[in-house]
Design an enzyme around this catalytic site. Structure first.
Site, PDB file in Angstrom:
ATOM      1  N   LYS A 188     -10.779  -1.459   6.426  1.00 28.82           N
ATOM      2  CA  LYS A 188      -9.490  -1.287   7.109  1.00 28.82           C
ATOM      3  C   LYS A 188      -9.788  -0.893   8.554  1.00 28.82           C
ATOM      4  CE  LYS A 188      -5.553   1.911   7.035  1.00 28.82           C
ATOM      5  NZ  LYS A 188      -4.247   2.007   6.379  1.00 28.82           N
TER       6      LYS A 188
ATOM      7  N   ARG B  75       1.295  10.145   1.039  1.00 25.15           N
ATOM      8  CA  ARG B  75       1.778  11.071   2.073  1.00 25.15           C
ATOM      9  C   ARG B  75       2.995  11.815   1.564  1.00 25.15           C
ATOM     10  NH1 ARG B  75       1.196   6.842   7.185  1.00 25.15           N
ATOM     11  NH2 ARG B  75      -0.839   6.165   6.454  1.00 25.15           N
TER      12      ARG B  75
ATOM     13  N   GLU C 267       0.886  -1.168   0.000  1.00 26.84           N
ATOM     14  CA  GLU C 267       0.000   0.000   0.000  1.00 26.84           C
ATOM     15  C   GLU C 267       0.921   1.213   0.000  1.00 26.84           C
ATOM     16  OE1 GLU C 267      -2.766   0.224   3.411  1.00 26.84           O
ATOM     17  OE2 GLU C 267      -2.528   2.411   3.333  1.00 26.84           O
TER      18      GLU C 267
HETATM   19  C1  3PG Z   1      -1.507   3.201   7.993  1.00 27.25           C
HETATM   20  O1  3PG Z   1      -1.766   4.139   7.275  1.00 27.25           O
HETATM   21  O2  3PG Z   1      -2.060   2.111   7.840  1.00 27.25           O
HETATM   22  C2  3PG Z   1      -0.571   3.394   9.140  1.00 27.25           C
HETATM   23  O3  3PG Z   1       0.187   4.528   9.014  1.00 27.25           O
HETATM   24  C3  3PG Z   1       0.310   2.224   9.380  1.00 27.25           C
HETATM   25  O4  3PG Z   1       0.537   2.238  10.735  1.00 27.25           O
HETATM   26  P1  3PG Z   1       1.969   1.965  11.356  1.00 27.25           P
HETATM   27  O5  3PG Z   1       2.877   3.018  10.805  1.00 27.25           O
HETATM   28  O6  3PG Z   1       1.760   2.085  12.838  1.00 27.25           O
HETATM   29  O7  3PG Z   1       2.392   0.608  10.945  1.00 27.25           O
END
Ligand code: 3PG
Length: 320
Positions: A131, A47, A43
């Protein structure tokens, strides 16, 4: 690939690395590092300005890899991502416009939810894969267990605060379709060209996801009499005799077969969190399933499966 096939592949791979990449020229190396680590899926989050180009480069170099877009917070971004080659769209929250755009363009969409009301909203759009985000901060595994009661038809891609240590708790949850997270592909690893480390972290996660451990050892004996004699010997060690139709279990550890069953010497049973997922994992290692031994539960999930290959003269099977 249909939406159903995509989600089945998510389940089988079981892990979706959440990527934040600043330099699109590293996209191919990153994709290769993940594929080498056993995770042909990503994914790529919007960002950074590099996301769109990174998706384009990854899908071009590795068309077999499941590359989707994350942090897609509006329909315009969804369109951008899909035009770059994204095969699925993920968002942190539930934006009806994004969802509607994806549905009308037949693009699998996995919007973020953290409450029962948001899940109901997803269901009203016909979505049963959502999700769960931010997972740890929203109650983690305890919340997922509670949600499985009223929403037994919903499966979650769960992300937010998951790492190699708490991964097994999530892997054991039947309503978790796949586990996402950034810990395998941290931006600084990408920025510093630590692609070998990314591969190592992916491999480590794939192994941990399976939860393979010894369940019991089966010993082939020629007939019921031989099995019963062997049982008396094992009982001297204090193991309890549990008589069955085709075998005698000593505690739950040793299975004395009442005939020469599969395996030159017998068989080894391995426990795992999800038999279907571990079958996928082992098929990728070259093992093949002995289809005549497969048994399934009422929901169609595999409970037991032997493989055709032996390990040091022992057949082996998986069991949940
Ligand atoms: C996401 O968008 O799914 C999160 O930023 C992932 O979370 P993590 O950085 O705590 O793994």
């Amino acid at each position: 690939m249909t939406k159903e096939e995509l989600f089945k592949t998510f389940h089988d791979i079981g892990l979706v690395p959440v990527v934040k990449i600043d330099d699109a020229s590293k996209a191919e190396r990153l994709a290769k590092a993940m594929i080498d680590g056993g995770i042909p899926c990503a994914e790529v989050t919007f960002r950074t300005d590099a996301a769109e180009e990174a998706i384009r480069r990854m899908t071009k170099a590795y068309p077999e890899m499941l590359v989707g877009a994350g942090t897609v917070i509006n329909a315009k971004l969804a369109e951008k991502a899909v035009n770059a080659g994204a095969r699925f769209i993920v968002s942190p929250g539930f934006n009806p416009e994004t969802v509607q755009w994806c549905l009308s363009h037949n693009i699998p969409v996995v919007p973020g939810v953290a409450t029962p009301s948001e899940i109901e909203r997803g269901l009203s759009y016909g979505l049963d894969v959502l999700k769960f985000f931010p997972s740890e901060a929203s109650g983690g595994v305890a919340m997922l267990k509670d949600l499985s009661g009223p929403f037994s038809q919903v499966k979650f891609m769960t992300t937010g605060g998951i790492n190699i240590n708490n991964l097994p708790e999530y892997a054991k949850c039947p309503n978790v379709l796949a586990i996402g997270g950034s810990w395998m592909v941290k931006s600084d690893l990408i920025a510093n060209d630590k692609f070998d480390e990314i591969t190592r972290l992916c491999k480590e996660a794939v192994i941990k996801l399976q939860g393979i451990s010894l369940a019991h050892i089966g010993i082939n004996l020629p007939d019921a009499k031989a099995a019963s004699e062997a049982a008396s010997d094992f009982a001297k060690l204090g193991l309890e005799i549990n008589e069955g139709n085709s075998s005698i279990f000593m505690n739950k550890d040793v299975e004395l077969m009442k005939k020469m069953y599969l395996g030159t010497n017998g068989h080894i049973a391995f426990r795992c969190y999800d038999v279907d997922r571990t079958i996928y994992f082992l098929k990728n290692k070259g093992f093949t399933v002995n289809e005549s031994t497969v048994s399934k539960d009422a929901k169609g999930n595999t409970k037991v499966a032997y493989f055709n290959e032996e390990l040091a003269g022992f057949a082996f099977h998986l069991v949940k």
